[in-house]
Design a protein around this motif. Structure first.
Motif, PDB file in Angstrom:
ATOM      1  N   ALA A  94       0.858  -1.171  -0.118  1.00 42.20           N
ATOM      2  CA  ALA A  94       0.098  -0.024   0.024  1.00 42.20           C
ATOM      3  C   ALA A  94       1.005   1.081   0.014  1.00 42.20           C
ATOM      4  O   ALA A  94       0.694   2.387  -0.896  1.00 42.20           O
ATOM      5  N   ALA A  95       1.868   1.060   0.762  1.00 44.05           N
ATOM      6  CA  ALA A  95       2.713   2.371   0.874  1.00 44.05           C
ATOM      7  C   ALA A  95       3.457   2.670  -0.680  1.00 44.05           C
ATOM      8  O   ALA A  95       3.561   3.743  -1.166  1.00 44.05           O
ATOM      9  N   ALA A  96       3.733   1.532  -1.075  1.00 49.38           N
ATOM     10  CA  ALA A  96       4.350   1.439  -2.660  1.00 49.38           C
ATOM     11  C   ALA A  96       3.447   2.177  -3.644  1.00 49.38           C
ATOM     12  O   ALA A  96       3.955   3.093  -4.405  1.00 49.38           O
ATOM     13  N   ARG A  97       2.453   1.756  -3.509  1.00 46.91           N
ATOM     14  CA  ARG A  97       1.238   2.349  -4.347  1.00 46.91           C
ATOM     15  C   ARG A  97       1.022   3.900  -4.146  1.00 46.91           C
ATOM     16  O   ARG A  97       0.926   4.605  -5.181  1.00 46.91           O
ATOM     17  N   ARG A  98       1.145   4.230  -2.945  1.00 47.37           N
ATOM     18  CA  ARG A  98       0.877   5.711  -2.715  1.00 47.37           C
ATOM     19  C   ARG A  98       2.074   6.594  -3.309  1.00 47.37           C
ATOM     20  O   ARG A  98       1.894   7.639  -3.818  1.00 47.37           O
ATOM     21  N   VAL A  99       3.137   5.818  -3.189  1.00 46.26           N
ATOM     22  CA  VAL A  99       4.438   6.438  -3.718  1.00 46.26           C
ATOM     23  C   VAL A  99       4.605   6.434  -5.263  1.00 46.26           C
ATOM     24  O   VAL A  99       4.667   7.554  -5.946  1.00 46.26           O
ATOM     25  N   ALA A 100       3.765   5.503  -5.841  1.00 47.72           N
ATOM     26  CA  ALA A 100       3.677   5.416  -7.355  1.00 47.72           C
ATOM     27  C   ALA A 100       2.650   6.607  -7.777  1.00 47.72           C
ATOM     28  O   ALA A 100       2.980   7.177  -8.929  1.00 47.72           O
ATOM     29  N   VAL A 101       1.548   6.637  -7.042  1.00 44.02           N
ATOM     30  CA  VAL A 101       0.708   7.824  -7.448  1.00 44.02           C
ATOM     31  C   VAL A 101       1.089   9.188  -7.240  1.00 44.02           C
ATOM     32  O   VAL A 101       0.835   9.832  -8.152  1.00 44.02           O
ATOM     33  N   GLY A 102       1.826   9.233  -6.296  1.00 44.23           N
ATOM     34  CA  GLY A 102       2.610  10.655  -6.143  1.00 44.23           C
ATOM     35  C   GLY A 102       3.680  11.072  -6.985  1.00 44.23           C
ATOM     36  O   GLY A 102       3.679  12.010  -7.817  1.00 44.23           O
ATOM     37  N   LYS A 103       4.524   9.926  -7.558  1.00 42.31           N
ATOM     38  CA  LYS A 103       5.476  10.107  -8.649  1.00 42.31           C
ATOM     39  C   LYS A 103       4.770  10.367  -9.712  1.00 42.31           C
ATOM     40  O   LYS A 103       5.300  11.268 -10.761  1.00 42.31           O
ATOM     41  N   GLU A 104       3.902   9.821 -10.228  1.00 41.75           N
ATOM     42  CA  GLU A 104       2.939   9.892 -11.556  1.00 41.75           C
ATOM     43  C   GLU A 104       2.365  11.489 -11.703  1.00 41.75           C
ATOM     44  O   GLU A 104       2.456  12.367 -12.635  1.00 41.75           O
ATOM     45  N   GLN A 105       2.021  11.925 -10.482  1.00 40.04           N
ATOM     46  CA  GLN A 105       1.438  13.303 -10.492  1.00 40.04           C
ATOM     47  C   GLN A 105       2.487  14.389 -10.563  1.00 40.04           C
ATOM     48  O   GLN A 105       2.298  15.116 -11.535  1.00 40.04           O
ATOM     49  N   ILE A 106       3.584  13.997  -9.826  1.00 40.56           N
ATOM     50  CA  ILE A 106       4.765  14.824  -9.994  1.00 40.56           C
ATOM     51  C   ILE A 106       5.161  15.096 -11.684  1.00 40.56           C
ATOM     52  O   ILE A 106       5.510  16.063 -12.060  1.00 40.56           O
ATOM     53  N   ARG A 107       5.433  13.857 -12.066  1.00 40.42           N
ATOM     54  CA  ARG A 107       6.030  13.876 -13.368  1.00 40.42           C
ATOM     55  C   ARG A 107       4.823  14.437 -14.481  1.00 40.42           C
ATOM     56  O   ARG A 107       5.492  14.887 -15.414  1.00 40.42           O
ATOM     57  N   ALA A 108       3.803  14.325 -14.176  1.00 41.74           N
ATOM     58  CA  ALA A 108       2.852  14.680 -15.217  1.00 41.74           C
ATOM     59  C   ALA A 108       2.758  16.403 -15.041  1.00 41.74           C
ATOM     60  O   ALA A 108       2.470  17.013 -16.179  1.00 41.74           O
TER      61      ALA A 108
END
Length: 373
Positions: A94-108
């Motif tokens: 769950a923590a890894a998914r939260r990180v992945a979502v955040g990274k996608e937002q930042i890169r977008a």
């Protein structure tokens, strides 16, 4: 960043709204960033960065908050996942998914710095992190992330194996970000940050960076004394570490003063024969010996040896260490016959318990040989 923001808005006409100032917040931010931006462009750049950051969801903002507390280097997915597992009490997936979502937002939003695509790390330009820190509406969340980062980094530094390549890579990242986090400490720090101070200081000590270690141990001690009290175990441990570092720096006067305080506090809070009190007495005796106060050092070594014989027995390795220390103190005061007798007892016991080739046995043989010579 501006191009990504306009693309995300969908309607090109809305770009006029994006350029609209956001009152006194943007004006203050432009002033904050003016020192590192071209004067004529600081206001427009501030508007662009602030506008893009304000449109992030909480996952992305959290990553920017972390970037503002750590060093300017890339943050691995492993480290980010560990922090979110602590701060939000999440299982690793769950923590890894939260990180992945955040990274996608930042890169977008084009807010991420370029990082080698072969890694899973996230890089954030210091200017972006600084903008995110400015007027953060949730300082409590930032503080919680900072404390969680302290806990995650301390655990990583304590567990990483420096003997293999992967462990060295993990250590390198963790120590870089630990120093970044510790470099921004305020007057009040959390318990995980206090622990991290000690962990980094010990790493500096074992690698021979005694001045750096002394500075961190001093900071840990003064903070622990203020927040936890004079007699708290963490305070006493920090004092002991600082005193040992001063001893390594050949500053026995400073070490002696600290050890005297530790002994007094240990006797009051733990008792005369508590292992920690006896260890502090032994260390105080070493400092006295280094200062040439051999009689006082000998007296303390006699007290420690008597207590350890009562509590541990004659053949315990720690008792044998005390016997060896007392023998050296006897040598220093000129009682060579007594010193030789003790050294020979230590040698005989270590041969029987540890074997002929053990380093402690060899050290005892050397002590006897030197005295005979």
């Amino acid at each position: 960043v501006a191009a990504a923001a306009l693309a995300g808005r969908g309607n090109p006409v809305s770009s006029a709204g994006f350029r609209k100032p956001n009152g006194h917040i943007l004006e203050a931010l432009a002033g904050e960033l003016q020192e590192v931006l071209p004067e004529a462009r600081s206001a427009s750049i501030a508007r662009i960065l602030f506008g893009s950051i304000s449109r992030l969801d909480e996952e992305g903002v959290d990553l920017l908050r972390l970037a503002g507390e750590l060093s300017a280097g890339p943050m691995s997915a492993r480290l980010l996942t560990a922090v979110f597992a602590v701060v939000d009490q999440l299982e690793e997936p769950a923590a890894a998914r939260r990180v992945a979502v955040g990274k996608e937002q930042i890169r977008a939003k084009a807010l991420a710095s370029p990082v080698d695509e072969c890694t899973d790390s996230l890089g954030i330009h210091p200017l972006v992190a600084r903008t995110a820190r400015f007027a953060d509406p949730k300082p409590a969340r930032r503080a919680a992330l900072r404390a969680a980062a302290g806990a995650a980094l301390a655990a990583t530094l304590e567990a990483a194996d420096p003997t293999d390549a992967q462990g060295q890579s993990v250590l390198a990242e963790a120590i870089t970000h630990a120093r970044g986090l510790l470099g921004g400490l305020s007057d009040w720090i959390s318990e995980p940050e206090l622990r991290l101070l000690g962990v980094v200081a010990r790493l500096d000590y074992v690698n021979g960076r005694y001045h750096a270690a002394a500075s961190l141990f001093q900071q840990q001690w003064s903070t622990s004394r203020r927040e936890l009290g004079e007699g708290h175990p963490v305070t006493l441990a920090a004092m002991d570490s600082l005193a040992g570092t001063l001893h390594a720096l050949e500053a026995p006067d400073g070490a002696r003063q600290l050890y005297e305080e530790i002994v007094a506090a240990g006797r009051q809070t733990r008792g005369e024969e508590h292992p920690a009190t006896l260890a502090a007495m032994n260390n105080l005796a070493r400092s006295l010996h280094a200062l040439g106060e051999f009689a006082e050092a000998r007296q303390l070594h006699e007290q420690v040896l008597a207590a350890r014989r009562r509590t541990l027995g004659d053949d315990h390795p720690i008792t044998l260490d005390s016997m060896s220390n007392l023998a050296l103190a006897q040598q220093a005061t000129g009682d060579l016959a007594e010193a030789r007798q003790l050294h020979e007892q230590v040698l005989a016991a270590r041969r029987q318990i540890l074997g002929e080739d053990h380093p402690d046995t060899l050290a005892a043989m050397n002590n006897v040989a030197e005295l005979v010579h």
